[in-house]
Design an enzyme around this catalytic site. Structure first.
Site, PDB file in Angstrom:
ATOM      1  N   TYR A 128       5.761  -5.228  -2.284  1.00  0.00           N
ATOM      2  CA  TYR A 128       6.493  -5.341  -1.136  1.00  0.00           C
ATOM      3  C   TYR A 128       5.524  -4.408  -0.067  1.00  0.00           C
ATOM      4  O   TYR A 128       6.009  -4.799   0.985  1.00  0.00           O
ATOM      5  CB  TYR A 128       7.903  -4.529  -1.523  1.00  0.00           C
ATOM      6  CG  TYR A 128       8.869  -5.345  -2.271  1.00  0.00           C
ATOM      7  CD1 TYR A 128       9.379  -6.451  -1.584  1.00  0.00           C
ATOM      8  CD2 TYR A 128       9.058  -5.180  -3.616  1.00  0.00           C
ATOM      9  CE1 TYR A 128      10.381  -7.261  -2.440  1.00  0.00           C
ATOM     10  CE2 TYR A 128       9.900  -5.917  -4.219  1.00  0.00           C
ATOM     11  CZ  TYR A 128      10.291  -7.056  -3.791  1.00  0.00           C
ATOM     12  OH  TYR A 128      11.268  -7.661  -4.372  1.00  0.00           O
TER      13      TYR A 128
ATOM     14  N   ARG B 192       4.073  -7.586   1.397  1.00  0.00           N
ATOM     15  CA  ARG B 192       5.227  -8.364   2.324  1.00  0.00           C
ATOM     16  C   ARG B 192       5.561  -7.539   3.621  1.00  0.00           C
ATOM     17  O   ARG B 192       5.636  -8.647   4.457  1.00  0.00           O
ATOM     18  CB  ARG B 192       6.626  -8.624   1.384  1.00  0.00           C
ATOM     19  CG  ARG B 192       6.372  -9.089   0.038  1.00  0.00           C
ATOM     20  CD  ARG B 192       6.335 -10.520  -0.056  1.00  0.00           C
ATOM     21  NE  ARG B 192       4.886 -11.076   0.339  1.00  0.00           N
ATOM     22  CZ  ARG B 192       3.924 -10.829  -0.545  1.00  0.00           C
ATOM     23  NH1 ARG B 192       4.093 -10.108  -1.656  1.00  0.00           N
ATOM     24  NH2 ARG B 192       2.653 -11.147  -0.293  1.00  0.00           N
TER      25      ARG B 192
ATOM     26  N   ASN C 144      17.240 -13.187   5.539  1.00  0.00           N
ATOM     27  CA  ASN C 144      15.780 -12.745   5.584  1.00  0.00           C
ATOM     28  C   ASN C 144      15.510 -11.157   5.542  1.00  0.00           C
ATOM     29  O   ASN C 144      16.443 -10.266   6.115  1.00  0.00           O
ATOM     30  CB  ASN C 144      15.338 -13.177   6.698  1.00  0.00           C
ATOM     31  CG  ASN C 144      15.206 -14.950   6.806  1.00  0.00           C
ATOM     32  OD1 ASN C 144      15.153 -15.488   5.912  1.00  0.00           O
ATOM     33  ND2 ASN C 144      15.238 -15.357   7.889  1.00  0.00           N
TER      34      ASN C 144
ATOM     35  N   ASP D 195      12.778  -9.774   6.785  1.00  0.00           N
ATOM     36  CA  ASP D 195      12.066  -9.097   7.901  1.00  0.00           C
ATOM     37  C   ASP D 195      12.908  -8.847   9.131  1.00  0.00           C
ATOM     38  O   ASP D 195      14.102  -8.940   9.098  1.00  0.00           O
ATOM     39  CB  ASP D 195      11.173 -10.227   8.397  1.00  0.00           C
ATOM     40  CG  ASP D 195      11.909 -11.742   8.703  1.00  0.00           C
ATOM     41  OD1 ASP D 195      12.418 -11.414   9.886  1.00  0.00           O
ATOM     42  OD2 ASP D 195      11.804 -12.632   7.911  1.00  0.00           O
TER      43      ASP D 195
ATOM     44  N   HIS E 169      20.084  -9.288   2.248  1.00  0.00           N
ATOM     45  CA  HIS E 169      19.300  -9.198   1.038  1.00  0.00           C
ATOM     46  C   HIS E 169      18.337  -7.831   1.400  1.00  0.00           C
ATOM     47  O   HIS E 169      17.334  -7.624   0.621  1.00  0.00           O
ATOM     48  CB  HIS E 169      18.655 -10.286   0.887  1.00  0.00           C
ATOM     49  CG  HIS E 169      19.375 -11.391   0.531  1.00  0.00           C
ATOM     50  ND1 HIS E 169      18.975 -12.731   0.325  1.00  0.00           N
ATOM     51  CD2 HIS E 169      20.556 -11.465  -0.232  1.00  0.00           C
ATOM     52  CE1 HIS E 169      20.047 -13.633   0.165  1.00  0.00           C
ATOM     53  NE2 HIS E 169      20.859 -12.907  -0.360  1.00  0.00           N
TER      54      HIS E 169
ATOM     55  N   GLY F  28      17.842 -23.161   8.659  1.00  0.00           N
ATOM     56  CA  GLY F  28      16.677 -22.705   7.962  1.00  0.00           C
ATOM     57  C   GLY F  28      16.988 -22.156   6.522  1.00  0.00           C
ATOM     58  O   GLY F  28      16.260 -21.190   5.707  1.00  0.00           O
ATOM     59  N   THR F  29      18.255 -22.555   5.942  1.00  0.00           N
ATOM     60  CA  THR F  29      18.555 -22.126   4.373  1.00  0.00           C
ATOM     61  C   THR F  29      19.096 -23.496   3.684  1.00  0.00           C
ATOM     62  O   THR F  29      19.571 -24.389   4.240  1.00  0.00           O
ATOM     63  CB  THR F  29      19.867 -21.332   4.577  1.00  0.00           C
ATOM     64  OG1 THR F  29      20.213 -21.013   3.321  1.00  0.00           O
ATOM     65  CG2 THR F  29      20.934 -21.813   5.439  1.00  0.00           C
ATOM     66  N   SER F  30      18.608 -23.292   2.520  1.00  0.00           N
ATOM     67  CA  SER F  30      18.834 -24.762   1.566  1.00  0.00           C
ATOM     68  C   SER F  30      20.350 -24.376   1.172  1.00  0.00           C
ATOM     69  O   SER F  30      20.897 -25.566   0.498  1.00  0.00           O
ATOM     70  CB  SER F  30      18.080 -24.495   0.349  1.00  0.00           C
ATOM     71  OG  SER F  30      18.278 -23.288  -0.256  1.00  0.00           O
TER      72      SER F  30
END
Length: 233
Positions: free
Chosen positions: A53, A56, A88, A90, A105, A171-173
């Site tokens: 992390y 990241r 996300n 970020d 998350h 932008g998400t599946s």
């Protein structure tokens, strides 16, 4: 004034150069979930988790918001009843100027108490040092919702989605649960826009969705301009 909810996923961050987890060349192709993203991994090899992390976080701090992030901020400024929920970790939404973002998350730029999932502290810079402690005395760990852990802000996100007149999904599946189930909380009368160049599985929502098959940095500014023109003050 319309209540607009924007729900963003990894595709938005990817356009700022941040690695995603689920793409064919994503982070899970290089790391095992069991080694860096479970509570068991944290207990077994905390230094590996800290190193993962930290990397990241370093990438996040080097990245910059893209046109999609700025367009979402523009929408929130023009239509104040705009709420943002993201998968996300970020802080690019915030650095683009967006307010009160619900991070499902976790947040890479924060650390949390080992004892309390909501007791967070900001981290200056990119490097966490294993062994640092929270004011409550417990070890600090990355403020990340590990696989198998509860999603503490999911009830809040559901409540926000339940008030949406317009839901914008970017932008998400729609394959990561429970986050993907937010669509079921949107009122049946709401309009759903999906901005994604691929073909997510829409299932029972297919007839309610208007799909813009464009990258986030292209499709979101176009959609935002339309929404502001139609619903702005």
């Amino acid at each position: 004034m319309k209540n607009i909810v924007v729900f963003t996923g990894a595709g938005v961050s990817a356009e700022s150069g941040l690695g995603t987890f689920r793409d064919s060349d994503g982070l899970w192709e290089k790391y095992r979930i069991e080694d860096v993203c479970t509570h068991e991994a944290w207990l077994r090899n905390p230094q590996l988790c800290v190193d993962f992390y930290n990397a990241r976080r370093r990438d996040t701090l080097a990245a910059q918001p893209n046109a999609a992030h700025y367009a979402i901020t523009k929408l929130q400024e023009a239509i104040p009843n705009t709420r943002i929920i993201t998968q996300n970790i970020d802080d690019l939404h915030e650095r683009a100027g967006s307010k009160d973002v619900v991070h499902l998350h976790g947040e890479i730029v924060k650390l949390r108490s080992e004892n309390d999932e909501l007791a967070t502290v900001p981290l200056q810079g990119w490097e966490q040092h294993y062994g640092d402690r929270h004011p409550d005395g417990s070890l600090l760990r990355p403020y990340i919702v590990f696989f198998g852990e509860g999603v503490p802000y999911f009830p809040q996100a559901c409540a926000i989605a339940s008030e949406a007149d317009i839901l914008v999904v970017v932008g998400t599946s729609l394959n990561v649960y429970p986050a993907a189930s937010l669509l079921q909380y949107a009122p049946i009368s709401s309009t759903i826009y999906v901005v994604d160049p691929g073909m997510p599985e829409f299932g029972i929502y297919r007839d309610r969705i208007q799909h813009l098959r464009k990258k986030a940095s292209e499709g979101v500014p176009e959609l935002v301009d339309m929404l502001i023109k139609r619903y702005g003050a």
